[in-house]
Write a protein that holds these residues in place. Sequence first.
Motif, PDB file in Angstrom:
ATOM      1  N   ALA A  51       0.876  -1.169   0.000  1.00  0.00           N
ATOM      2  CA  ALA A  51       0.000   0.000   0.000  1.00  0.00           C
ATOM      3  C   ALA A  51       0.913   1.219   0.000  1.00  0.00           C
ATOM      4  O   ALA A  51       2.028   1.164   0.520  1.00  0.00           O
ATOM      5  N   HIS A  52       0.466   2.311  -0.613  1.00  0.00           N
ATOM      6  CA  HIS A  52       1.380   3.456  -0.702  1.00  0.00           C
ATOM      7  C   HIS A  52       0.637   4.740  -1.010  1.00  0.00           C
ATOM      8  O   HIS A  52      -0.453   4.713  -1.582  1.00  0.00           O
ATOM      9  N   PRO A  53       1.253   5.886  -0.643  1.00  0.00           N
ATOM     10  CA  PRO A  53       0.658   7.162  -1.044  1.00  0.00           C
ATOM     11  C   PRO A  53       0.919   7.395  -2.519  1.00  0.00           C
ATOM     12  O   PRO A  53       1.907   6.893  -3.061  1.00  0.00           O
ATOM     13  N   ASP A  54       0.044   8.136  -3.182  1.00  0.00           N
ATOM     14  CA  ASP A  54       0.342   8.528  -4.558  1.00  0.00           C
ATOM     15  C   ASP A  54       1.435   9.580  -4.515  1.00  0.00           C
ATOM     16  O   ASP A  54       1.649  10.222  -3.502  1.00  0.00           O
ATOM     17  N   GLY A  55       2.102   9.756  -5.618  1.00  0.00           N
ATOM     18  CA  GLY A  55       3.086  10.833  -5.665  1.00  0.00           C
ATOM     19  C   GLY A  55       4.493  10.314  -5.793  1.00  0.00           C
ATOM     20  O   GLY A  55       4.744   9.432  -6.606  1.00  0.00           O
ATOM     21  N   ASP A  56       5.385  10.826  -4.972  1.00  0.00           N
ATOM     22  CA  ASP A  56       6.810  10.631  -5.167  1.00  0.00           C
ATOM     23  C   ASP A  56       7.243   9.182  -4.935  1.00  0.00           C
ATOM     24  O   ASP A  56       7.398   8.737  -3.803  1.00  0.00           O
ATOM     25  N   THR A  57       7.487   8.449  -6.021  1.00  0.00           N
ATOM     26  CA  THR A  57       7.919   7.063  -5.865  1.00  0.00           C
ATOM     27  C   THR A  57       9.436   6.973  -5.668  1.00  0.00           C
ATOM     28  O   THR A  57       9.963   5.895  -5.483  1.00  0.00           O
ATOM     29  N   LYS A  58      10.120   8.116  -5.717  1.00  0.00           N
ATOM     30  CA  LYS A  58      11.574   8.112  -5.480  1.00  0.00           C
ATOM     31  C   LYS A  58      11.893   8.224  -3.990  1.00  0.00           C
ATOM     32  O   LYS A  58      13.053   8.194  -3.598  1.00  0.00           O
ATOM     33  N   ALA A  59      10.849   8.388  -3.167  1.00  0.00           N
ATOM     34  CA  ALA A  59      11.062   8.537  -1.728  1.00  0.00           C
ATOM     35  C   ALA A  59      11.760   7.294  -1.160  1.00  0.00           C
ATOM     36  O   ALA A  59      11.459   6.167  -1.552  1.00  0.00           O
ATOM     37  N   VAL A  60      12.683   7.531  -0.225  1.00  0.00           N
ATOM     38  CA  VAL A  60      13.404   6.422   0.399  1.00  0.00           C
ATOM     39  C   VAL A  60      12.486   5.722   1.396  1.00  0.00           C
ATOM     40  O   VAL A  60      11.787   6.372   2.174  1.00  0.00           O
ATOM     41  N   VAL A  61      12.473   4.404   1.362  1.00  0.00           N
ATOM     42  CA  VAL A  61      11.610   3.622   2.251  1.00  0.00           C
ATOM     43  C   VAL A  61      12.431   2.498   2.884  1.00  0.00           C
ATOM     44  O   VAL A  61      13.545   2.205   2.453  1.00  0.00           O
ATOM     45  N   ARG A  62      11.846   1.882   3.909  1.00  0.00           N
ATOM     46  CA  ARG A  62      12.498   0.721   4.536  1.00  0.00           C
ATOM     47  C   ARG A  62      11.610  -0.505   4.357  1.00  0.00           C
ATOM     48  O   ARG A  62      10.385  -0.413   4.426  1.00  0.00           O
ATOM     49  N   PHE A  63      12.259  -1.640   4.152  1.00  0.00           N
ATOM     50  CA  PHE A  63      11.514  -2.887   4.065  1.00  0.00           C
ATOM     51  C   PHE A  63      12.197  -3.939   4.921  1.00  0.00           C
ATOM     52  O   PHE A  63      13.418  -4.097   4.884  1.00  0.00           O
ATOM     53  N   GLU A  64      11.396  -4.655   5.700  1.00  0.00           N
ATOM     54  CA  GLU A  64      11.947  -5.670   6.598  1.00  0.00           C
ATOM     55  C   GLU A  64      11.100  -6.937   6.532  1.00  0.00           C
ATOM     56  O   GLU A  64       9.867  -6.860   6.522  1.00  0.00           O
ATOM     57  N   TRP A  65      11.751  -8.059   6.468  1.00  0.00           N
ATOM     58  CA  TRP A  65      11.081  -9.352   6.478  1.00  0.00           C
ATOM     59  C   TRP A  65      11.104  -9.888   7.903  1.00  0.00           C
ATOM     60  O   TRP A  65      12.173  -9.949   8.517  1.00  0.00           O
ATOM     61  N   LYS A  66       9.951 -10.268   8.452  1.00  0.00           N
ATOM     62  CA  LYS A  66       9.886 -10.740   9.838  1.00  0.00           C
ATOM     63  C   LYS A  66       9.411 -12.190   9.916  1.00  0.00           C
ATOM     64  O   LYS A  66       8.634 -12.540  10.791  1.00  0.00           O
TER      65      LYS A  66
END
Length: 503
Positions: free
Chosen positions: A152-167
């Motif tokens: 799920a994500h906001p519309d707009g800047d897809t270049k924004a830095v994000v974090r992803f973690e597998w648990k």
Amino acid sequence: MSSVLRLYVRRLLRSALLLMAVIVPAAFAAPQDSITSLSYQLQPALVDGKLEALDMRMAFDMPASGLARIRPPQGIGQETPSRKVMATAVHAGTLASTSDGIWTLHAAAGSRVEILYRLTPATDATLVGGSGYQDILMGADWFQGMGENLFAHPDGDTKAVVRFEWKGPVTWMLVTPLQELAKAGPLTLQNLLQTTMVGGTHVQRATRPIRGGTLRMAAVGHWMIPLDGYADIAAAVISEQRAFWNDTTGPFTVTVVAMDRNDYFNAGVGRDGAFAAYVARKVTPVTVHGLITHEYTHMWIPRRTGRMPDGADEPLAYWYSEGFTVFHTSRAMLGSGAWTLQDFANDFNSISTGYDMSPARHITNSEVATGFWKSRDVQEVPYKRGAILAWILDARLRARTQGHKTMNEVLLHMRDRFAANPSLGVRANLVRSYADEGGGAIEDWLSRYIDKGEQMALPGRLFEGCLKMLEEQKAGIGRVRSVMVVPGLSEDALKGCVKRIGR
Ligand SMILES: [Zn+2]
């Protein structure tokens, strides 16, 4: 890809304009109004050790407005959010859904909020029924998902830095190109949305050295994939294509799902630093070879040879991205020895007769764009139409340059021009590069054969001396063209044909 996305943006713009008319000074004074510090945690939801669903914990800092609009996972080519996704909890805010399925979250400006949502499985039939790649595929101890149906994500800047973690629990393993991308630098939302992943307790894995890097292959699904054989093929194809284009290094990941169906179904989807493959039980090694060549060719066609139209307009250039990929793949399969001349002829005939007999062969290119995700017949048009056009352009260029130039030189020229000018569109780049290589002006052909859908006629002497062009009049359809291998060719003549057509 998603017309709703576009509509939604338009709707947002319209309301933003209305708002500005009323409170212009405030609108100009407003600070940046987007969510920040977006992060995701993915966890399998297990019941008695069996996978029931995937749980995603999404967290971010609220914008100054105190309102965040979040698009739930929607899948590829879908117009509405998936019905297999459900928000299960919200921390530090209130969540509502708009009629078009968008989540709206109200919370204190700048506060850290969390949305937990659950992804329940698709069936293999969902994938195959032509409805696209909308949901996660799952078994009792495995899953495969793509970015568009996970995040799920906001519309707009897809270049924004994000974090992803597998648990996942220790007995579970995850394989995704995100692991390699994260080594090279921070992940962006775009990386996540354009990814594929497989996870499970028994993920089959293989690694191979490739030109300029390492290939990782990982498979899950309903039966044991002959993964070592697939990995050998993939490593050869990737190294060969990297040698042809001579501009790519780095790791590459392929995820594979063994589909629960006893037929010849196979499909692939290009991703960031990877592609996702889906194969049924009867798929043969040579089919896998073709699938991998097609998908890996997408790393250049279109990715490194020009900009595709945005959003819902993207299918307007599928005649190039898919059609020229089909063309390039056929030649690579013949040239590399994966296909005999007879195999090539069989494949060429499926394209040629498929094109001539398609009920959709005369549709305009804008009809391709509007109908692409709705009709199987429409979906096939750009693949076949574009491939036939590429063969015709190749023949014309060879004729005009006394055999010195082929589409290979045009494609490499397109790559160079696009590297120098990243705003260059695929169509403009093809037109210019083809002319630069000596083929002449092709705008008129593009307008007739692509835009207006005028039916093309393959030149009778396209594969002269190797394949004989046959023509048949079919009632209610018209002229249908196919090829047959010229009988009685010597071993040397056959080699010459493979060399000439496969180049
Ligand atoms: Zn493709």
